[in-house]
Design a protein around this motif. Structure first.
Motif, PDB file in Angstrom:
ATOM      1  N   ASP A  61      13.498  35.250  64.863  1.00  0.00           N
ATOM      2  CA  ASP A  61      14.221  34.117  64.285  1.00  0.00           C
ATOM      3  C   ASP A  61      13.355  33.350  63.292  1.00  0.00           C
ATOM      4  OD1 ASP A  61      12.655  32.037  65.577  1.00  0.00           O
ATOM      5  OD2 ASP A  61      13.793  32.360  67.410  1.00  0.00           O
ATOM      6  N   ILE A  62      14.008  32.472  62.541  1.00  0.00           N
ATOM      7  CA  ILE A  62      13.307  31.508  61.684  1.00  0.00           C
ATOM      8  C   ILE A  62      13.817  30.135  62.104  1.00  0.00           C
ATOM      9  CG2 ILE A  62      14.976  31.831  59.789  1.00  0.00           C
ATOM     10  CD1 ILE A  62      12.472  31.308  57.912  1.00  0.00           C
ATOM     11  N   ARG A  63      12.934  29.158  62.159  1.00  0.00           N
ATOM     12  CA  ARG A  63      13.257  27.891  62.808  1.00  0.00           C
ATOM     13  C   ARG A  63      12.778  26.670  62.031  1.00  0.00           C
ATOM     14  NH1 ARG A  63      10.584  28.761  68.528  1.00  0.00           N
ATOM     15  NH2 ARG A  63      12.139  30.431  68.719  1.00  0.00           N
ATOM     16  N   ALA A  64      13.505  25.601  62.219  1.00  0.00           N
ATOM     17  CA  ALA A  64      13.082  24.309  61.690  1.00  0.00           C
ATOM     18  C   ALA A  64      12.871  23.395  62.878  1.00  0.00           C
ATOM     19  CB  ALA A  64      14.159  23.730  60.785  1.00  0.00           C
ATOM     20  N   ILE A  88      12.289  15.728  69.861  1.00  0.00           N
ATOM     21  CA  ILE A  88      11.997  16.812  68.914  1.00  0.00           C
ATOM     22  C   ILE A  88      13.109  17.852  69.049  1.00  0.00           C
ATOM     23  CG2 ILE A  88      10.361  18.657  68.334  1.00  0.00           C
ATOM     24  CD1 ILE A  88       8.154  16.809  69.577  1.00  0.00           C
ATOM     25  N   ALA A  89      13.710  18.219  67.923  1.00  0.00           N
ATOM     26  CA  ALA A  89      14.775  19.226  67.933  1.00  0.00           C
ATOM     27  C   ALA A  89      14.264  20.498  67.279  1.00  0.00           C
ATOM     28  CB  ALA A  89      15.989  18.704  67.166  1.00  0.00           C
ATOM     29  N   ARG A  90      14.593  21.610  67.858  1.00  0.00           N
ATOM     30  CA  ARG A  90      14.218  22.896  67.260  1.00  0.00           C
ATOM     31  C   ARG A  90      15.498  23.687  67.017  1.00  0.00           C
ATOM     32  NH1 ARG A  90      15.821  26.779  68.386  1.00  0.00           N
ATOM     33  NH2 ARG A  90      14.856  27.629  70.252  1.00  0.00           N
ATOM     34  N   ILE A  91      15.810  23.974  65.743  1.00  0.00           N
ATOM     35  CA  ILE A  91      16.981  24.781  65.406  1.00  0.00           C
ATOM     36  C   ILE A  91      16.489  26.164  65.003  1.00  0.00           C
ATOM     37  CG2 ILE A  91      19.133  24.864  64.081  1.00  0.00           C
ATOM     38  CD1 ILE A  91      18.609  22.024  63.157  1.00  0.00           C
ATOM     39  N   ALA A  92      17.124  27.205  65.506  1.00  0.00           N
ATOM     40  CA  ALA A  92      16.725  28.576  65.148  1.00  0.00           C
ATOM     41  C   ALA A  92      17.906  29.337  64.548  1.00  0.00           C
ATOM     42  CB  ALA A  92      16.211  29.318  66.382  1.00  0.00           C
ATOM     43  N   TRP A  93      17.587  30.179  63.588  1.00  0.00           N
ATOM     44  CA  TRP A  93      18.578  31.095  63.014  1.00  0.00           C
ATOM     45  C   TRP A  93      17.969  32.493  63.031  1.00  0.00           C
ATOM     46  CZ3 TRP A  93      16.929  26.543  60.668  1.00  0.00           C
ATOM     47  CH2 TRP A  93      17.867  25.512  60.577  1.00  0.00           C
ATOM     48  N   TRP A 119      19.824  31.023  71.509  1.00  0.00           N
ATOM     49  CA  TRP A 119      18.865  29.921  71.721  1.00  0.00           C
ATOM     50  C   TRP A 119      18.824  29.016  70.486  1.00  0.00           C
ATOM     51  CZ3 TRP A 119      18.095  35.052  71.252  1.00  0.00           C
ATOM     52  CH2 TRP A 119      17.419  35.512  70.127  1.00  0.00           C
ATOM     53  N   TYR A 120      20.012  28.794  69.891  1.00  0.00           N
ATOM     54  CA  TYR A 120      20.170  28.076  68.631  1.00  0.00           C
ATOM     55  C   TYR A 120      19.448  26.718  68.587  1.00  0.00           C
ATOM     56  CZ  TYR A 120      22.685  25.249  65.137  1.00  0.00           C
ATOM     57  OH  TYR A 120      23.012  24.419  64.116  1.00  0.00           O
ATOM     58  N   LEU A 121      19.652  25.912  69.619  1.00  0.00           N
ATOM     59  CA  LEU A 121      19.209  24.514  69.545  1.00  0.00           C
ATOM     60  C   LEU A 121      18.439  24.123  70.809  1.00  0.00           C
ATOM     61  CD1 LEU A 121      19.418  21.783  68.020  1.00  0.00           C
ATOM     62  CD2 LEU A 121      21.634  21.453  69.134  1.00  0.00           C
ATOM     63  N   GLN A 122      17.255  23.540  70.603  1.00  0.00           N
ATOM     64  CA  GLN A 122      16.476  23.033  71.742  1.00  0.00           C
ATOM     65  C   GLN A 122      16.050  21.595  71.477  1.00  0.00           C
ATOM     66  OE1 GLN A 122      13.177  25.807  72.155  1.00  0.00           O
ATOM     67  NE2 GLN A 122      14.352  27.139  73.519  1.00  0.00           N
ATOM     68  N   PHE A 123      15.906  20.852  72.553  1.00  0.00           N
ATOM     69  CA  PHE A 123      15.379  19.487  72.451  1.00  0.00           C
ATOM     70  C   PHE A 123      14.225  19.316  73.443  1.00  0.00           C
ATOM     71  CE2 PHE A 123      19.819  18.828  71.112  1.00  0.00           C
ATOM     72  CZ  PHE A 123      19.628  18.128  69.923  1.00  0.00           C
ATOM     73  N   MET A 124      13.217  18.546  73.017  1.00  0.00           N
ATOM     74  CA  MET A 124      12.204  18.008  73.927  1.00  0.00           C
ATOM     75  C   MET A 124      12.341  16.491  73.846  1.00  0.00           C
ATOM     76  SD  MET A 124       8.658  20.122  73.355  1.00  0.00           S
ATOM     77  CE  MET A 124       7.708  19.163  74.570  1.00  0.00           C
ATOM     78  N   VAL A 125      12.506  15.856  74.998  1.00  0.00           N
ATOM     79  CA  VAL A 125      12.771  14.418  75.051  1.00  0.00           C
ATOM     80  C   VAL A 125      11.684  13.747  75.880  1.00  0.00           C
ATOM     81  CG1 VAL A 125      14.422  12.658  75.787  1.00  0.00           C
ATOM     82  CG2 VAL A 125      15.253  14.863  74.906  1.00  0.00           C
ATOM     83  N   PHE A 142      20.751  24.771  73.853  1.00  0.00           N
ATOM     84  CA  PHE A 142      22.194  24.944  73.646  1.00  0.00           C
ATOM     85  C   PHE A 142      22.440  26.111  72.695  1.00  0.00           C
ATOM     86  CE2 PHE A 142      21.237  20.538  74.461  1.00  0.00           C
ATOM     87  CZ  PHE A 142      22.166  20.158  75.413  1.00  0.00           C
ATOM     88  N   ASP A 143      23.539  26.836  72.922  1.00  0.00           N
ATOM     89  CA  ASP A 143      23.904  27.857  71.946  1.00  0.00           C
ATOM     90  C   ASP A 143      24.782  27.239  70.861  1.00  0.00           C
ATOM     91  OD1 ASP A 143      26.543  27.737  72.859  1.00  0.00           O
ATOM     92  OD2 ASP A 143      26.422  29.612  73.970  1.00  0.00           O
ATOM     93  N   ARG A 144      25.219  28.048  69.900  1.00  0.00           N
ATOM     94  CA  ARG A 144      25.946  27.534  68.734  1.00  0.00           C
ATOM     95  C   ARG A 144      27.267  26.871  69.101  1.00  0.00           C
ATOM     96  NH1 ARG A 144      27.016  24.989  65.404  1.00  0.00           N
ATOM     97  NH2 ARG A 144      27.202  25.260  63.157  1.00  0.00           N
ATOM     98  N   ASP A 145      27.788  27.224  70.296  1.00  0.00           N
ATOM     99  CA  ASP A 145      29.048  26.618  70.754  1.00  0.00           C
ATOM    100  C   ASP A 145      28.811  25.334  71.533  1.00  0.00           C
ATOM    101  OD1 ASP A 145      29.972  28.959  69.740  1.00  0.00           O
ATOM    102  OD2 ASP A 145      30.226  29.920  71.696  1.00  0.00           O
TER     103      ASP A 145
END
Lengths: 176, 176
Positions: A61-64, A88-93, A119-125, A142-145
């Protein structure tokens, strides 16, 4: 492909488009992830950039990596630990080759953000009291849905972050 | 390394740190790029994310594409052409393996943003009158010290964007 296959592809594509449209609105009313009770943060896609990365291997994947204002301020001041309220949010494509870019470069070299993986979206809180047992951090995926990953999956987050305790359990460096 | 080499490395490192600190403030007073007369936009590092990409080959970089508010609104409304006032920023970092990430994954797979290459920062600026000769777009490139690329280099920008005329000369798709 025979007619039935083509029909199935068409239905699947249409369903994919619907899901994609449904998700674009942000899903602030979405389901809470287990263990840490984290929901998708509304507006996370507007947060400022911390850094970028890409993963080979099975992830491919590539991630921001984006941060809320508290996270960005903490990163830029270079002070640890991160204060409570940091998210912190991590978005992956999927990391896919770009034919149209490669044509211009005259060779295969360009990779861009493709479809969303599971594994589209992750958060660390950061909440040092609530999440004291896991270094002060809560984790969610979270997934894309907008469907959260299950308890078994989320239990694997913190152990992987333990080796990076000296940087308050956060792998990503700020990219200036 | 002998003593003199070590000293040179130390001086170069210290100079690098100073340059890095000097650049963190934004360089709103920086030099204008030739041809299109574009300066580094103050606050571009706070802009919202359009997408991410990475390039193999001689570039070997990982990049974030950010947009000012006009750019983001245009991308999200999916309407072309981009309106005047659109500014797209492309930041690139060398694509470097991360040993600390790889240790956790148990294999070599993780690549992160490394040092800034000479083509660190680029802008595309939409002004359909001022830049009519180049599809309505002005182009600029700056290195990490804020030094703009020369005229010869900037002349090569637009010809590469011509094949993507149907998307108003912009390669990057929005990554949802």
């Amino acid at each position: 492909m025979n007619r039935i296959s083509l029909l199935l592809v068409a239905v699947a594509t249409a369903a994919g488009v619907l899901v994609s449209v449904a998700c674009a609105s942000g899903r602030a009313d979405g389901e809470r992830a287990p263990i840490f009770g984290i929901k998708i943060y509304p507006g996370y896609r507007d947060w400022k950039l911390i850094s970028v990365a890409h993963e080979q291997g099975s992830l491919n994947d590539i991630r921001a990596i984006l941060g809320n204002d508290i996270a960005i301020k903490a990163y830029r001041s270079d002070k640890l630990p991160f204060p409570d309220g940091t998210v912190i949010a991590r978005i992956a494509w999927k990391d896919v080759p770009s034919e149209e870019n490669d044509k211009v470069f005259g060779q295969a070299q360009s990779f861009v953000a493709g479809p969303a993986p599971d594994w589209y979206l992750q958060f660390m809180v950061k909440d040092s009291k609530k999440y004291a047992a896991t270094g002060g951090w809560g984790f969610a995926q979270f997934d894309r849905d907008g469907k959260p990953a299950g308890e078994e999956k989320l239990k694997t987050c913190f152990p992987c972050h333990v080796p990076i305790r000296a940087r308050d359990f956060v792998f990503t460096h700020y990219a200036p």
